[in-house]
Write an enzyme that holds these catalytic residues in place. Structure first.
Site, mmCIF file in Angstrom:
data_model
loop_
_atom_site.group_PDB
_atom_site.id
_atom_site.type_symbol
_atom_site.label_atom_id
_atom_site.label_comp_id
_atom_site.label_asym_id
_atom_site.label_seq_id
_atom_site.Cartn_x
_atom_site.Cartn_y
_atom_site.Cartn_z
ATOM 1 N N HIS A 381 -23.694 13.743 -39.316
ATOM 2 C CA HIS A 381 -22.877 13.558 -40.523
ATOM 3 C C HIS A 381 -21.665 12.674 -40.279
ATOM 4 C CE1 HIS A 381 -21.053 17.113 -38.579
ATOM 5 N NE2 HIS A 381 -19.916 16.695 -39.104
ATOM 6 N N LYS A 385 -17.740 7.845 -37.914
ATOM 7 C CA LYS A 385 -16.494 7.865 -37.138
ATOM 8 C C LYS A 385 -16.514 6.845 -36.008
ATOM 9 C CE LYS A 385 -14.686 12.484 -38.061
ATOM 10 N NZ LYS A 385 -14.459 13.829 -37.507
ATOM 11 N N HIS A 410 -15.022 6.909 -43.055
ATOM 12 C CA HIS A 410 -16.140 7.265 -42.180
ATOM 13 C C HIS A 410 -17.354 7.762 -42.954
ATOM 14 C CE1 HIS A 410 -14.817 11.535 -42.424
ATOM 15 N NE2 HIS A 410 -16.063 11.816 -42.085
HETATM 16 P P1 C2E Z 1 -11.017 16.104 -43.898
HETATM 17 O O1 C2E Z 1 -9.697 16.710 -44.215
HETATM 18 O O2 C2E Z 1 -11.605 15.179 -44.916
HETATM 19 O O3 C2E Z 1 -10.858 15.314 -42.539
HETATM 20 C C1 C2E Z 1 -11.907 14.545 -42.019
HETATM 21 C C2 C2E Z 1 -11.632 14.183 -40.628
HETATM 22 O O4 C2E Z 1 -10.418 13.412 -40.585
HETATM 23 C C3 C2E Z 1 -11.360 15.350 -39.693
HETATM 24 O O5 C2E Z 1 -12.524 15.910 -39.174
HETATM 25 C C4 C2E Z 1 -10.550 14.684 -38.623
HETATM 26 O O6 C2E Z 1 -11.365 13.959 -37.738
HETATM 27 C C5 C2E Z 1 -9.713 13.708 -39.394
HETATM 28 N N1 C2E Z 1 -8.390 14.263 -39.741
HETATM 29 C C6 C2E Z 1 -8.029 14.888 -40.881
HETATM 30 N N2 C2E Z 1 -6.708 15.189 -40.858
HETATM 31 C C7 C2E Z 1 -6.233 14.776 -39.673
HETATM 32 C C8 C2E Z 1 -4.923 14.807 -39.039
HETATM 33 O O7 C2E Z 1 -3.922 15.299 -39.603
HETATM 34 N N3 C2E Z 1 -4.812 14.258 -37.793
HETATM 35 C C9 C2E Z 1 -5.897 13.702 -37.166
HETATM 36 N N4 C2E Z 1 -5.725 13.182 -35.929
HETATM 37 N N5 C2E Z 1 -7.133 13.649 -37.729
HETATM 38 C C10 C2E Z 1 -7.289 14.181 -38.966
HETATM 39 P P2 C2E Z 1 -12.504 17.436 -38.680
HETATM 40 O O8 C2E Z 1 -11.339 17.697 -37.814
HETATM 41 O O9 C2E Z 1 -13.833 17.718 -38.062
HETATM 42 O O10 C2E Z 1 -12.389 18.286 -39.982
HETATM 43 C C11 C2E Z 1 -13.446 18.380 -40.910
HETATM 44 C C12 C2E Z 1 -12.993 18.987 -42.184
HETATM 45 O O11 C2E Z 1 -12.609 20.335 -41.932
HETATM 46 C C13 C2E Z 1 -11.769 18.326 -42.811
HETATM 47 O O12 C2E Z 1 -12.116 17.218 -43.587
HETATM 48 C C14 C2E Z 1 -11.229 19.487 -43.657
HETATM 49 O O13 C2E Z 1 -11.997 19.615 -44.836
HETATM 50 C C15 C2E Z 1 -11.522 20.696 -42.787
HETATM 51 N N6 C2E Z 1 -10.343 20.985 -41.979
HETATM 52 C C16 C2E Z 1 -10.154 20.710 -40.677
HETATM 53 N N7 C2E Z 1 -8.935 21.153 -40.271
HETATM 54 C C17 C2E Z 1 -8.359 21.717 -41.347
HETATM 55 C C18 C2E Z 1 -7.095 22.379 -41.574
HETATM 56 O O14 C2E Z 1 -6.267 22.524 -40.667
HETATM 57 N N8 C2E Z 1 -6.856 22.840 -42.827
HETATM 58 C C19 C2E Z 1 -7.770 22.703 -43.840
HETATM 59 N N9 C2E Z 1 -7.476 23.203 -45.049
HETATM 60 N N10 C2E Z 1 -8.964 22.085 -43.673
HETATM 61 C C20 C2E Z 1 -9.251 21.602 -42.434
HETATM 62 C C1 SIN Z 2 -16.423 16.681 -37.951
HETATM 63 O O1 SIN Z 2 -17.248 17.299 -38.582
HETATM 64 O O2 SIN Z 2 -16.478 16.575 -36.731
HETATM 65 C C2 SIN Z 2 -15.338 16.000 -38.626
HETATM 66 C C3 SIN Z 2 -15.206 16.426 -40.022
HETATM 67 C C4 SIN Z 2 -15.763 15.467 -40.885
HETATM 68 O O3 SIN Z 2 -15.192 14.416 -41.094
HETATM 69 O O4 SIN Z 2 -16.826 15.776 -41.354
HETATM 70 FE FE FE Z 3 -16.659 13.882 -41.731
HETATM 71 FE FE FE Z 4 -17.933 17.244 -38.711
#
Ligand code: C2E
Ligand code: SIN
Ligand code: FE
Ligand code: FE
Ligand code: SIN
Length: 523
Positions: A381, A385, A410
């Site tokens: 998915h 990235k 991405h």
């Molecule tokens: P998303 O918010 O759409 O973020 C997608 C991806 O963007 C994240 O994948 C991460 O790689 C990057 N990203 C988002 N915010 C940040 C940030 O503040 N700093 C950095 N360095 N990267 C960032 P990831 O980590 O696998 O997260 C997947 C999804 O999981 C996120 O999609 C969000 O829906 C949820 N998620 C992850 N962490 C949190 C959190 O702390 N709070 C909430 N409410 N949702 C989260």
């Molecule tokens: C991840 O799934 O590793 C990042 C979250 C996302 O962008 O789907």
């Molecule tokens: Fe993603």
């Molecule tokens: Fe993911």
């Protein structure tokens, strides 16, 4: 073929037959990234260290070595084998100190792995382009251009390229991952895409995949089909000859060179071109020609030989029949990991999302077979990235608004990478890549789709991806407590997530936890 000396080089045989068990990340040397700063101005050392200190790349810190003149720089290069990058001042005691040192590193020390970034305070002192290409300089910067961000980006990209080169030399695995993917596509009969993928890969390992070097290059990839070599892919002069017969396209002397290459099984190298013949045991037979506008370097040959061996291995894997189903799964996991691997904490995310998604699909009424497609497709998915710079992907802090805008690309990038395929698995993967960040209430991205307009694949992975993302440490966030995660899922029921799927997930939580306990903490 010429063999270069690399400090600690295990020898030619090992280069050609990489030790499969060696983890290539670990093999990329020590605990730190050792960087040598060569500059006669002490303030440049201070500023560089200040700007880069505290940053980590792949969980390793940068350690600095300083040299203020040519002699001590040479001494360090000779005595510190772990150096992976030199930040090198062009003008020091002499106008050409930096360039002499570059030559010394590449030609006397035969160190072609170490990455070099040239810096100068004087625009006039810029080295010629040919020097940059010929001596494999990673980057050339005016000191005045080197803002903190730019320095960081160019250092990280140099370290990344050191890591990849190192992997190529010492295990062959970095490249193998990409080729495994090609192999997968091969099997589903995308010979042309694979061929062009392989050509681009070849161009990139010898640094001719962009800018002037790429513009000057020509290449083709031909495979033996019914006794005739047909061009499957090409660029430069051969771009418009896809599908043509090689014997009608090439001048007789080039054709003869190829025949010789073919018969002896020895690749043939000329000053600025290569003739490669690939004979995998089970796969098709292929010929590759690559002509650059610039002379090739001695060490390019070594890299190309390793490359050919790996292409052959990958092709053989494809044709080994029975295990194809298993191999497909492995390749898709591997491919997912390529995207995730860049952020070191990703661990088992790919695998867990696959298992969670299959279970949720079954609970939602999919047949075993339909669920299997989700299982195979879900791990990639985030393949998009790959298009996100490390500086953003690995940022150990909250993204700025602008960075997040880029990060959000991405989803579409992934869909674009996968979109043109006819394989049912990759088609499903393209949908998942495109829609895994859509929200049920329509506030997601990239399209802002709402409710059932989001494909059920997308709605499934939206839940499983976030469930595991919250259950994981990321460079920018801590792992959440399970109670907080479950509260979040309930709270987002009907907002971020499909309400029916959310209920199914929470009602069968024990089964998801079983998967979690089985895979989350695998070694
Ligand atoms: P998303 O918010 O759409 O973020 C997608 C991806 O963007 C994240 O994948 C991460 O790689 C990057 N990203 C988002 N915010 C940040 C940030 O503040 N700093 C950095 N360095 N990267 C960032 P990831 O980590 O696998 O997260 C997947 C999804 O999981 C996120 O999609 C969000 O829906 C949820 N998620 C992850 N962490 C949190 C959190 O702390 N709070 C909430 N409410 N949702 C989260
Ligand atoms: C991840 O799934 O590793 C990042 C979250 C996302 O962008 O789907
Ligand atoms: Fe993603
Ligand atoms: Fe993911
Ligand atoms: C690759 O070898 O980089 C992938 C091949 C492809 O996308 O066709």
């Amino acid at each position: 073929m010429g063999v270069r000396e690399i400090p600690g080089d295990p020898g030619d045989d090992l280069l050609m037959f990489p030790d499969e068990s060696a983890s290539y990340r670990e093999s990329a040397a020590g605990e730190t990234w050792d960087v040598l700063i060569v500059d006669d101005e002490p303030s440049v050392h201070d500023i560089t260290k200040l700007v880069l200190s505290g940053y980590r790349f792949e969980n390793r810190e940068i350690r600095f070595f300083s040299a203020y003149d040519e002699a001590s720089a040479v001494r360090m290069l000779e005595t510190v084998p772990t150096l992976c990058l030199v930040l090198l001042d062009v003008v020091m005691d002499r106008d050409d100190t930096g360039l002499r040192m570059v030559r010394h590193i590449r030609e006397e020390l035969h160190n072609s792995l170490i990455r070099i970034i040239l810096r100068t305070g004087q625009p006039g002192a810029a080295p010629e382009k040919t020097v940059i290409v010929h001596y494999d300089i990673n980057d050339y910067k005016l000191k005045t251009d080197l803002t903190a961000d730019q320095l960081f980006v160019s250092v990280i990209s140099a370290l990344r390229s050191y890591r990849d080169l190192h992997a190529l030399y010492y295990s062959g695995k970095g490249l193998q991952k990409v080729l495994d993917y090609s192999a997968f596509l091969f099997q589903v009969r995308y010979i042309r895409e694979i061929s062009s993928g392989i050509l681009m890969q070849l161009a990139s390992i010898i640094h001719m995949d962009q800018g002037e070097p790429f513009r000057l290059a020509s290449a083709f990839f031909a495979t033996l089909t019914n006794g005739i070599f047909l061009v499957e892919a090409g660029f430069g002069r051969y771009a418009n000859h896809i599908g043509d017969r090689l014997d009608e396209l090439l001048p007789p002397e080039l054709m003869r060179t190829f025949e010789r290459t073919w018969q002896t099984g020895q690749n043939h190298y000329e000053e600025s071109s290569v003739f490669l013949s690939l004979k995998s045991k089970f796969g098709r037979m292929s010929l590759i020609h690559f002509k650059s506008g610039l002379p090739l370097m001695e060490e390019d040959r070594t890299i190309i030989e390793v490359f050919c061996a790996n292409v052959n291995i990958a092709m053989d894997n494809v044709y080994l029949g029975n295990e194809i189903d298993m191999t497909q799964k492995e390749i898709l996991f591997t491919l997912g990991e390529v995207a995730e691997a860049r952020s070191s904490e990703m661990g088992h995310h790919v695998k867990l999302v696959a298992h969670y998604s299959r279970l949720l699909a079954v609970l939602a009424g999919f047949t075993e077979e339909e669920a299997e497609i989700v299982f195979m497709a879900a791990p990639i998915h985030d393949i998009g990235k790959l298009a996100i710079p490390d500086a953003i992907l690995l940022k150990p802090a909250k993204l700025t608004e602008r960075e997040f805008v880029l990060m959000k690309t991405h989803a579409k990038a992934g869909a674009d990478i996968l979109g043109s395929s006819n394989s049912p698995i990759l088609k499903a993967a393209a949908i998942i890549a495109a829609q895994h960040h859509e929200r049920y209430d329509g506030l997601g991205y990239p399209e802002g789709l709402c409710g059932k307009d989001i494909h059920i694949y997308g709605r499934i992975v939206a839940i499983t991806d976030v469930f595991d993302a919250l259950d994981s440490k990321r460079p920018y966030k801590m792992i959440w407590d399970m109670n907080e995660i479950l509260a979040y899922l309930s709270d987002q029921r009907g907002k971020q997530f499909d309400p029916v799927l959310t209920d199914l997930f929470l009602d069968h939580l024990d089964q998801f936890m079983e998967i979690r306990n089985k895979y989350k903490f695998d070694p």
